[in-house]
Write an enzyme that holds these catalytic residues in place. Structure first.
Site, PDB file in Angstrom:
ATOM      1  N   ASP A 208       0.873  -1.161   0.000  1.00  0.00           N
ATOM      2  CA  ASP A 208       0.000   0.000   0.000  1.00  0.00           C
ATOM      3  C   ASP A 208       0.919   1.222   0.000  1.00  0.00           C
ATOM      4  OD1 ASP A 208      -2.420   1.603   0.467  1.00  0.00           O
ATOM      5  OD2 ASP A 208      -1.610   1.843   2.486  1.00  0.00           O
TER       6      ASP A 208
ATOM      7  N   ASP B 284      -1.568  -0.482   6.379  1.00  0.00           N
ATOM      8  CA  ASP B 284      -1.642   0.273   7.628  1.00  0.00           C
ATOM      9  C   ASP B 284      -3.061   0.410   8.159  1.00  0.00           C
ATOM     10  OD1 ASP B 284      -2.243   3.679   6.981  1.00  0.00           O
ATOM     11  OD2 ASP B 284      -2.182   2.161   5.412  1.00  0.00           O
TER      12      ASP B 284
END
Length: 218
Positions: A7, A167
């Site tokens: 990501d 995250d």
């Protein structure tokens, strides 16, 4: 591990405060919505038009209005963040070590292409990645697995051989839905925010963490 998928926001760069700041300016200063900091933080995931629909309800804005507000927000984000841009501690070394070890790497992000280019080119790290999938390349946002399945296919690697770096809970869920394991960077969420940990290998503050470094050798 045969491949890594990253990501971007909050995982490779700790830029989520700048996204939140840009959203706050749009929502509360331009649109006078009066959302709280917690409301904004809880809802700024996925594609920008989805964020607007989530906060204001479907049909509040026309397609053209949603696009305009989305672009305004991203321009503000890039303006705010450019002078502060840096990789998470240890990530540059981790990318180089994985690259030298022959581990293919990709990006699977809900960021738009322009923002991914903005980070990769300003930090000179594009050459590490064999595949890049942005919000512009998928039909469904996380937790749908499309954002991770696509780069795995582009690298020619089976989902079960990929480790995703994320995250946020929705990202970890997307990795699970893709049949991938995930390593969580605690830049934006605490471990207790992740209720389903079935596919989570561990939590780390940054890429200097020994658990992350060991992934290259395992």
């Amino acid at each position: 591990m045969k491949a890594f998928i990253f990501d971007l926001n909050g995982t490779m760069v700790n830029d989520m405060p700048y996204h939140a700041k840009a959203w706050t300016r749009l929502l509360n200063e331009e649109l006078h919505a009066g959302f709280s900091e917690d409301q904004i933080k809880a809802n700024i995931y996925g594609k920008n038009p989805e964020v607007l629909a989530r906060l204001f309800g479907e049909g509040k804005f026309s397609h053209d209005e949603a696009e305009k507000y989305s672009n305004d927000k991203e321009e503000q984000y890039r303006l705010e963040y450019k002078g502060h841009m840096e990789l998470l501690p240890g990530l540059k070394e981790f990318l180089e070590d994985a690259y030298q070890a022959g581990i293919p790497m990709a990006i699977g992000s809900a960021a738009i292409t322009a923002n991914i280019d903005f980070v990769l080119d300003n930090l000179n790290i594009r050459h590490y990645f064999k595949a890049i999938v942005s919000a512009d390349d998928v039909t469904h946002s996380k937790p749908d697995p499309e954002t991770f399945i696509k780069p795995a296919k582009m690298m020619g690697v089976a989902p079960e051989d990929c480790v995703v770096f994320e995250d946020v809970p929705k990202g970890a869920e997307a990795a699970k839905n893709a049949g991938m394991r995930a390593c969580i960077l605690t830049t934006t969420h605490d471990p207790e925010d992740f209720e389903d940990r079935e596919n989570i290998l561990g939590f780390a503050a940054d890429f200097n963490d020994l658990k992350i470094k060991q992934l290259i050798q395992t």
